[in-house]
Design an enzyme around this catalytic site. Sequence first.
Site, PDB file in Angstrom:
ATOM      1  N   CYS A   1      -1.017  -4.392   8.978  1.00 51.87           N
ATOM      2  CA  CYS A   1      -2.297  -3.814   8.571  1.00 51.87           C
ATOM      3  C   CYS A   1      -2.846  -2.984   9.729  1.00 51.87           C
ATOM      4  CB  CYS A   1      -3.319  -4.909   8.242  1.00 51.87           C
ATOM      5  SG  CYS A   1      -2.763  -6.125   7.039  1.00 51.87           S
TER       6      CYS A   1
ATOM      7  N   ASN B   1       8.792  -6.949   7.178  1.00 49.43           N
ATOM      8  CA  ASN B   1       7.987  -6.283   6.173  1.00 49.43           C
ATOM      9  C   ASN B   1       8.693  -4.977   5.798  1.00 49.43           C
ATOM     10  OD1 ASN B   1       5.746  -5.565   4.533  1.00 49.43           O
ATOM     11  ND2 ASN B   1       4.369  -6.615   5.948  1.00 49.43           N
TER      12      ASN B   1
ATOM     13  N   GLY C   1      13.816  -2.907  -0.731  1.00 50.50           N
ATOM     14  CA  GLY C   1      15.039  -2.861  -1.507  1.00 50.50           C
ATOM     15  C   GLY C   1      16.280  -2.881  -0.642  1.00 50.50           C
TER      16      GLY C   1
END
Length: 314
Positions: A136, A198, A223
């Site tokens: 973030c 992430n 993916g």
Amino acid sequence: MTLRAGDVDLTTDIGGLVLDNPIATASGCFASGREMDRFVDVSGVGAVVVKSLTRAPRKGLPTPRMVETPSGMLNAIGLQNPGVDAWLRDDLPWLADHGATTVVSIAGDTVDDFAHVARRLRGAQGIEAIEVNLSCPNVEHRGLVFALDATASAEVIRAVALVADVPVLAKLSADASDVVAVARAVVEAGADGLTLINTVLGMAIDPVTGVAELANTYGGLSGPAIRPVAVRVVHQVHAALPDVPIVGCGGVRTVEDVVQFLRAGARAVAVGTGGFVDPFATETLRDGLAAWLAEHGHASVQDIIGAVTLRRPS
């Protein structure tokens, strides 16, 4: 005697979070379980990692915010969620009633945001662990993403660990220039385990119009395209911090993918984008892993964790 899948011990321990099996969901791809209830029994998932929660509700970023890419997808959702208070009221009871092992992902713009959400989760029945989404932007420091800076990441984890009453996992990014340094910093700050990795920052452009395909311009790539990166990060961090529990995440589609992560050093594996392709993925991979281990003569998933042989130049 021939080993059967039902004889294989799939239990694993992530920093005090004991899972019946090492197949978890990745935050953001399973919501809070209700949407997937018609496909899988949430009580049979190793851990349901819910979509990241913030202090206040968030509507997310404007559309378009998802783009399909070769072997994956880009997303720029913007942490859309109902806020921690609404989630505690509306979603946690459902997960508890359905026997889910619930891990809550939390996010924020400031250190205080993270601490506030963690404090609200304290004492809530049915929460087994907290995963801290460090990807973030830190609005207090020029928008630098927390996960890219060891000091900023450690500050968040220290604040969360001070108030949390369950194990704390730090979710890190491969975009960091030295992810091992960030991993070491968050562990020293109080993280009980790590989630690696992430999404990887990416971009797509329409070749005809020249327009960026995401409204936010950049988004997170997930993916199979990122799996080799994720496996590399898991191995690097495990080699540097062999006693730190790791949840591997990034591009898992097959049992062989799961085994790669485990051999690299992960103690559990989270499935994200793969669940969009196959809604039954968590059950398929759980049962398939047991069958694979039995076929290869392993009575426990622990047999293969960190079991990799490196080729050395002759």
